[in-house]
Design a protein around this motif. Structure first.
Motif, PDB file in Angstrom:
ATOM      1  N   LEU A 131     -46.979 -13.038  19.260  1.00 30.15           N
ATOM      2  CA  LEU A 131     -48.651 -12.928  18.153  1.00 30.15           C
ATOM      3  C   LEU A 131     -48.961 -12.067  17.357  1.00 30.15           C
ATOM      4  O   LEU A 131     -48.101 -10.301  17.632  1.00 30.15           O
ATOM      5  N   VAL A 132     -49.071 -12.113  16.191  1.00 26.34           N
ATOM      6  CA  VAL A 132     -48.603 -10.904  14.926  1.00 26.34           C
ATOM      7  C   VAL A 132     -50.266 -11.284  14.243  1.00 26.34           C
ATOM      8  O   VAL A 132     -50.738 -12.329  14.131  1.00 26.34           O
ATOM      9  N   TRP A 133     -50.655 -10.210  14.306  1.00 24.71           N
ATOM     10  CA  TRP A 133     -52.124 -10.382  13.360  1.00 24.71           C
ATOM     11  C   TRP A 133     -52.106  -9.959  12.066  1.00 24.71           C
ATOM     12  O   TRP A 133     -51.827  -9.116  11.746  1.00 24.71           O
ATOM     13  N   SER A 134     -53.095 -11.016  11.494  1.00 22.59           N
ATOM     14  CA  SER A 134     -53.735 -10.951   9.505  1.00 22.59           C
ATOM     15  C   SER A 134     -55.596 -10.529  10.207  1.00 22.59           C
ATOM     16  O   SER A 134     -55.806 -11.722   9.849  1.00 22.59           O
ATOM     17  N   PRO A 135     -55.021  -9.963   9.310  1.00 22.33           N
ATOM     18  CA  PRO A 135     -56.550  -9.197   8.888  1.00 22.33           C
ATOM     19  C   PRO A 135     -57.876 -10.380   8.628  1.00 22.33           C
ATOM     20  O   PRO A 135     -58.441  -9.986   7.923  1.00 22.33           O
ATOM     21  N   GLU A 136     -56.248 -10.568   7.064  1.00 27.66           N
ATOM     22  CA  GLU A 136     -56.552 -10.920   5.886  1.00 27.66           C
ATOM     23  C   GLU A 136     -57.928 -12.889   6.885  1.00 27.66           C
ATOM     24  O   GLU A 136     -58.938 -13.187   6.199  1.00 27.66           O
ATOM     25  N   ILE A 137     -56.611 -13.113   7.266  1.00 27.27           N
ATOM     26  CA  ILE A 137     -56.880 -14.958   7.778  1.00 27.27           C
ATOM     27  C   ILE A 137     -57.884 -14.612   8.583  1.00 27.27           C
ATOM     28  O   ILE A 137     -59.490 -15.510   8.611  1.00 27.27           O
ATOM     29  N   ALA A 138     -57.897 -13.444   9.171  1.00 23.81           N
ATOM     30  CA  ALA A 138     -59.365 -13.585  10.529  1.00 23.81           C
ATOM     31  C   ALA A 138     -60.723 -13.264   9.987  1.00 23.81           C
ATOM     32  O   ALA A 138     -61.546 -13.795   9.718  1.00 23.81           O
ATOM     33  N   THR A 139     -60.439 -12.572   8.567  1.00 18.70           N
ATOM     34  CA  THR A 139     -61.483 -12.107   7.609  1.00 18.70           C
ATOM     35  C   THR A 139     -63.071 -13.945   7.119  1.00 18.70           C
ATOM     36  O   THR A 139     -63.193 -14.077   6.808  1.00 18.70           O
ATOM     37  N   LYS A 140     -61.360 -14.437   6.037  1.00 19.27           N
ATOM     38  CA  LYS A 140     -61.503 -15.666   5.913  1.00 19.27           C
ATOM     39  C   LYS A 140     -62.226 -16.637   7.154  1.00 19.27           C
ATOM     40  O   LYS A 140     -62.909 -17.171   7.014  1.00 19.27           O
ATOM     41  N   SER A 141     -61.858 -16.521   7.827  1.00 18.06           N
ATOM     42  CA  SER A 141     -61.861 -17.699   9.345  1.00 18.06           C
ATOM     43  C   SER A 141     -63.272 -16.802   9.857  1.00 18.06           C
ATOM     44  O   SER A 141     -64.560 -17.870  10.110  1.00 18.06           O
ATOM     45  N   TYR A 142     -63.865 -15.961   9.607  1.00 19.69           N
ATOM     46  CA  TYR A 142     -65.140 -15.531  10.489  1.00 19.69           C
ATOM     47  C   TYR A 142     -66.435 -15.417   9.341  1.00 19.69           C
ATOM     48  O   TYR A 142     -67.717 -16.270   9.483  1.00 19.69           O
ATOM     49  N   ILE A 143     -65.935 -15.502   7.831  1.00 19.81           N
ATOM     50  CA  ILE A 143     -66.764 -15.791   7.314  1.00 19.81           C
ATOM     51  C   ILE A 143     -67.006 -16.701   6.995  1.00 19.81           C
ATOM     52  O   ILE A 143     -68.817 -17.577   6.430  1.00 19.81           O
TER      53      ILE A 143
END
Length: 216
Positions: free
Chosen positions: A3-15
Motif C-alpha cells: 500500500l502506498v500513501w497519497s496525501p493529495e488523494i486523501a485530502t480530496k476525499s476528506y474535503i
C-alpha cells in the motif's frame, strides 16, 4: 507491492466527505476513514452495516472509492431490512454502492483481495468477519468502529489475523465511539512465531497509545 500513501488523494476525499456529510453532524469518523481509504488507494473497500446504524461512514467510503482508481466498495448487511434501509439512506445522500446480504461466511466468500475493511464492534459477528477476510497481497488497513462497545472488551488483533499476515502497526483513536485501527502486511509470516519474535521489537507510545513494530 504494498500500500502506498497519497496525501493529495486523501485530502480530496476528506474535503468531499466533509461537504457531503455536513448535515449528519457526526463526530469525524466518516471524514477520517474516507481520507484513509482514498489515500491508500484501496481497491476493495468492504464494510459491515445493520439496520438502525449511522450512514455517514458509509457515505465517506463511497466517496473514497470514487477517488481511488478502479476501486470497488461493498457493504455487507445481515438481512433484507438492513439492505433496504441502507440503500434508501445512501440514495438520499446521493451515493450508491454494492450490497451483499447474508451471514459473514456467505458474504465474505466471494470477496478476495480486501485492502480496506471497516467493521462495527456492535455487531456480534465482527470478529468473524475479520477472520474470514481474504486480504490483498499489498496488505490491508482494518478498522473497528464503535470500539468502546462491550462486544470489543476482549478483542485482540492477533486473535483474528491469518498466520500469513503480519501486524505492522495498530492505533486506537478516540474518534466517535472509538476507532481501533490496524495496518497489516501479508506474506511475512505470523508476528507471533518464534522466528518473528527474534526479528521484531514492539513499542507502545504511552502518550498517544500508538503501537509500532521495528526490525532488529
Amino acid at each position: 507491492m504494498k500500500l502506498v500513501w497519497s496525501p493529495e488523494i486523501a485530502t480530496k476525499s476528506y474535503i468531499d466527505t466533509v461537504k457531503t456529510c455536513e448535515l449528519f453532524q457526526e463526530s469525524g469518523v466518516a471524514e477520517l476513514v474516507s481520507a484513509m481509504a482514498a489515500g491508500w488507494n484501496a481497491q476493495l473497500i468492504v464494510e459491515t452495516w445493520s439496520a438502525g446504524g449511522l450512514i455517514a461512514t458509509s457515505v465517506g467510503l463511497a466517496i473514497a472509492s470514487r477517488h481511488s482508481c478502479g476501486s470497488r466498495h461493498v457493504c455487507l448487511v445481515p438481512d433484507e431490512q438492513s439492505r433496504s434501509e441502507y440503500v434508501e439512506a445512501m440514495g438520499e445522500a446521493g451515493v450508491s454502492t454494492e450490497v451483499i446480504v447474508g451471514e459473514a461466511e456467505d458474504a465474505m466468500r466471494g470477496l478476495s483481495g480486501v485492502d480496506f475493511l471497516v467493521v462495527d464492534c456492535r455487531r456480534r459477528d465482527f470478529q468473524r468477519v475479520l477472520r474470514l477476510a481474504k486480504l490483498s497481497h499489498r496488505g490491508a488497513v482494518l478498522i473497528c468502529k464503535n470500539a468502546n462497545s462491550t462486544n470489543n472488551s476482549s478483542f485482540k488483533w492477533r486473535g483474528v489475523l491469518d498466520p500469513a499476515s503480519r501486524l505492522v502497526r495498530t492505533v486506537f483513536l478516540p474518534v466517535g465511539k472509538g476507532l481501533d485501527i490496524a495496518h497489516v502486511a501479508v506474506g511475512g509470516g505470523s508476528s507471533g512465531s518464534s522466528q518473528d519474535v527474534s526479528r521484531w521489537i514492539r513499542h507502545v507510545d504511552q502518550q498517544s497509545g500508538e503501537e509500532y513494530a521495528f526490525r532488529k
